[in-house]
Motif scaffolding. Structure first.
Motif: not given
Length: 324
Positions: A274-279, A314-319
């Protein structure tokens, strides 16, 4: 009109007065009227059943049971309808239930159903059966014996006798169903026998009992890896690291999962966050990401803003993005 007929109507009138008093919770008055109805018409099961209902409401369960039994006898002697006989039998069961006599409660509820299968009585029967089972399980609990069986299981596990270990751990859990470590140990046994769904079930139960128990998450991750569910294994390792950031097994496992994921797996996992989706749904962030693609040097400027830097991290951590 015969005396018998007159008594019949007088008894009905007393019953109606009794019902009115019962509804008004004037129980002694109701008992008096029902008693008069019985004197006038002693062969009518309904009057005994109504009188027993008053005793039940008063908490006088022994008198309720005695009166219900009389009602059943009168009903059988006078060939009353099965439904009318079933009612006092059910009330006997409920009276025993109030006294915590579960065995007799179940006995008379079953007798009631043998006369007529009322849906309310069927439901009550199931409730009593459940209570009896729970009572038996509680009576079986013994922490000392649970520890003995746990130690037996540990010994069998060390010897590689995994089925015997499972049997011992299962007995231990019957004696103490709240021991997270035993669920963890049995999970390990199932994993050794390649029974991964069963191992996963025990790992989940272990975590349910103790959400901070790191080994439970490690067991869970092992199962997911064996079942080729890499992203789920990675999540389990992440949870383990939340509670023990220095856990080497979790660190190594997480790295192994990350390295084995395909770009598509990484993207799918990230897009479910959800956090990635929000970003990614933020128009301003989309413009920044597009600018970073065209002008890599712009990254340094954007990282000066803590809020943007946090989102990029956050986007880096998610890959989803990688910095070169």
């Amino acid at each position: 009109m015969s005396i018998q007929s007159m008594n019949y109507f007088k008894a009905l009138a007393e019953k109606e007065k009794g019902n009115a008093a019962y509804k008004a919770k004037k129980f002694e008055e109701a008992l008096s009227h029902y008693g008069k109805a019985i004197e006038l018409d002693p062969n009518n099961i309904i009057y005994y059943t109504n009188k027993a209902a008053v005793y039940f409401e008063q908490g006088r369960y022994d008198l309720c049971i005695e009166t219900c039994q009389k009602a059943v006898d009168v009903g059988r002697e006078n060939q009353a309808d099965y439904k009318l006989i079933a009612k006092p039998l059910a009330r006997i069961g409920n009276a025993y239930l109030k006294q915590d006599d579960l065995d007799n409660a179940l006995l008379f509820l079953n007798k009631s159903m043998s006369e007529f299968r009322d849906s309310t009585v069927i439901k009550k029967t199931h409730e009593v059966q459940k209570l009896i089972k729970e009572k038996e399980l509680r009576a079986y609990i013994n922490p000392e014996l649970a520890l003995e069986e746990k130690q037996k299981g540990n010994s069998f596990f060390t010897q590689g006798k995994f089925p015997q270990a499972i049997a011992a751990y299962t007995e231990s859990l019957k004696r103490n169903p709240e021991d997270a470590k035993v669920f963890s140990n049995r999970s390990a046994c199932y994993a050794k026998l390649m029974e991964f769904p069963l191992a996963l079930r025990d790992a989940d139960e272990c975590i349910k009992i103790d959400p901070t128990f790191v080994k439970g998450y490690l067991r869970k991750a092992t199962c997911h890896l064996a079942m080729k569910e890499t992203s789920k294994a990675e999540q389990a390792y992440q949870k383990a690291l939340e509670f023990d950031p220095k856990c080497q097994e979790a660190i190594d496992g997480y790295r192994k999962c990350a390295m084995s994921e395909s770009p598509e797996d990484v993207r799918n996992r990230a897009m479910n966050d959800p956090e990635v989706q929000s970003i990614l749904g933020d128009p301003a962030m989309r413009m920044i990401l597009e600018q970073m693609q065209k002008e890599p040097a712009a990254l340094k400027e954007h990282l000066q803003n803590p809020a943007i830097a946090s989102k990029i991290q956050k986007l880096i951590e998610s890959g989803l993005i990688a910095l070169r």
